[in-house]
Structure formats: C-alpha cells, structure tokens
Scaffold this active site. Structure first.
Site: not given
Ligand SMILES: NC(=O)c1ccc[n+]([C@@H]2O[C@H](COP(=O)([O-])OP(=O)(O)OC[C@H]3O[C@@H](n4cnc5c(N)ncnc54)[C@H](OP(=O)(O)O)[C@@H]3O)[C@@H](O)[C@H]2O)c1
Length: 250
Positions: A142, A156
């Site tokens: 991130s 985080y």
């Molecule tokens: N959205 C943003 O602004 C942003 C910015 C920078 C980085 N990121 C990073 O991008 C990545 C994807 O996030 P996203 O934005 O797509 O959010 P999201 O829609 O909430 O997706 C998060 C994913 O991680 C899975 N997950 C969470 N905890 C888990 C666990 N303990 N075991 C297995 N799977 C788990 C969730 O699936 P289940 O709940 O089904 O397990 C879901 O598929 C993350 O690493 C996040 O930190 C996001």
C-alpha cells in the site's frame, strides 16, 4: 494473451481487487486457483469464469494459516501441473486508531493477515516455482506506510511496509532462479475496504493527483503486468499505482 497457459494463485479473490484480477487474468489465458474465506463468493466467480471457458479452481481458507498456503500450491500443481505465478493480495486494515490506544490483539491480527501471510505464501510458492524454472510473485502492499503516514493506521502501515522488505530480500534470494518478486502499491481503490461513506470517499479522492479513486480493474492491470513476461526485467520493486497519491500535496 498476456498469461497464456500460466498457472496462478490469487488470494483475496472473493472481492475488490482480487475478484477483478481473477476475471482479468482468466481472460488473459491464466489457469487459476482462487482463495479467500468466503466460499460462496469464490464459487460465484469460479462459475462466471468457467462459463466463459476459463480454467479455474478455488479453496476457501484463511491466509493466516501456513497450511492453507501450502494447500493452494498443491492444488495448482495437481490441477494445472505446477505454479508459475501468485498474486498474494488478501489483506485487511484492522481497527483504526492511535498506537497508544491500540489493543495488542489488533496489532497481531493485522500483522498476521497482511505480513505473516506473505511469508507463508512465499515459503510454499517458491519451491513450486523452482520446479518450473522460474515464476513471478506479487504482494499487494500500500501507499500507506511507504510514501504516506496516515494517522490511525500504524499496524497496517507497518505490515504493508514489511511486505516491501520481504519483497526485496526474496527478489535477491531467488533472482538467480528466475523467480521475480514485486510489491504493488495501490492508491485509494473503490472496493468494500474503502467503505460506503460518500463524504470519506470525497476526502480520499482529494488525496490523489487524478482527483479520483481507482476502479479495482486498474490495480488488477498493474498486477497483470507484473505477473506477465512483459515485466521480465522487473523485480524487487515497490510499484506504485496510486493515481498520484504519493506526490500530491494539494
Ligand atoms: N482499497 C484500497 O483503497 C486499497 C489501497 C491499498 C492497498 N489495498 C490492499 O489491496 C488488497 C485487496 O483489498 P481490496 O481493496 O480489494 O479490499 P476487499 O474488497 O475488502 O478485499 C479483501 C480480500 O482479502 C480477503 N481476506 C481478508 N482477510 C483474509 C483472511 N484472513 N484470509 C483469507 N482472505 C482474506 C477477503 O476475502 P474474505 O473476506 O472472503 O476472506 C477479500 O477477498 C488488500 O491487501 C488491501 O490491503 C487496498
């Protein structure tokens, strides 16, 4: 097609960036093993990809469990004959708040899901890629913890910055084996992680030079590049795809 015939694991595939990546990578010819905890969401995505002729499997589980990381690698080997790539993308912010007020349990949980998971993934994926004569690993890090200190996100930020250190060491350890390792640093992206508060989205949009948040597919495109042979000389990077969040001051 950019991933023709490549066998690839995607974690966090039930939602947001990972779900967008699953559909995009399948359309680019990848054979996929998808992971996340919510089996019913994974099944829906698998059905969609299969209906379009894609080769895809899934295992529901928790990335905080090393055994789950191993099981996903074994599934890729059993179904598709090996492992060529991994988008280790699952993550969670945990509770937000200043460090003096943060429970130790929150700190450990955030480290576990974002950083320990990266160790487990690499530990099991690298031996499988070695057998194939190379591969590509991408961790979702991130901008938080690398170019921006966002108040309340200490755990985080530390975990996501930790993934960049892990990336650099893995890239040097396994570069001689033709295994590339990169971290991908998205900016604010419109996924369930960003919540549904319109006023908050407006503030976050303002952080970016482009004055908007990313669509999940825009981050998946960057991961697609890193996993493809188009990135054959790219390793050890912290690749920013953040809409100018990091360089924007107004
Ligand atoms: N959205 C943003 O602004 C942003 C910015 C920078 C980085 N990121 C990073 O991008 C990545 C994807 O996030 P996203 O934005 O797509 O959010 P999201 O829609 O909430 O997706 C998060 C994913 O991680 C899975 N997950 C969470 N905890 C888990 C666990 N303990 N075991 C297995 N799977 C788990 C969730 O699936 P289940 O709940 O089904 O397990 C879901 O598929 C993350 O690493 C996040 O930190 C996001």
């Amino acid at each position: 097609m950019l991933l023709e015939g490549k066998s690839i694991i995607i974690t966090g595939a039930s939602s947001g960036i990972g779900a967008a990546a699953a559909k995009m990578f399948a359309a680019e010819g990848a054979k996929l093993v998808l992971g996340a905890r919510r089996a019913e969401l994974l099944e829906r995505i698998v059905n969609e990809i299969s209906a379009d002729g894609g080769e895809v499997d899934f295992i529901a589980g928790d990335v905080e469990d090393s055994g789950y990381a191993e099981e996903m690698v074994k599934r890729a080997e059993a179904r598709f004959g090996g492992l060529d790539g991994a988008f280790n993308n699952a993550g969670a912010t945990g509770n937000i708040g200043p460090i003096p007020d943060m429970d130790e349990s929150n700190w450990h949980r955030v480290m576990s899901v974002n950083l320990n998971s990266g160790f487990y993934a690499a530990k099991h994926q690298i031996p499988a890629m070695r057998k194939r004569g190379g591969g590509s690993i991408v961790f979702t890090s991130s901008f938080v913890g690398h170019t921006v200190g966002l108040p309340g996100m200490g755990a985080y930020a530390a975990a996501k910055a930790g993934l960049i250190g892990l990336t650099q060491v893995l890239a040097t350890e396994h570069g001689p084996e033709n295994i590339r390792v990169n971290a991908l640093l998205p900016g604010g992206t419109m996924t369930p992680m960003a919540g549904e508060d319109a006023a908050y989205h407006e503030i976050v949009r303002g952080f970016h030079a482009l004055k908007r948040m990313a669509d999940p597919s825009e981050i998946a495109q960057a991961a697609l590049f890193l996993l493809s042979d188009h990135a054959s000389f790219v390793t050890g990077t912290a690749m920013i795809a953040d809409g100018g969040n990091s360089i924007n001051k107004l």
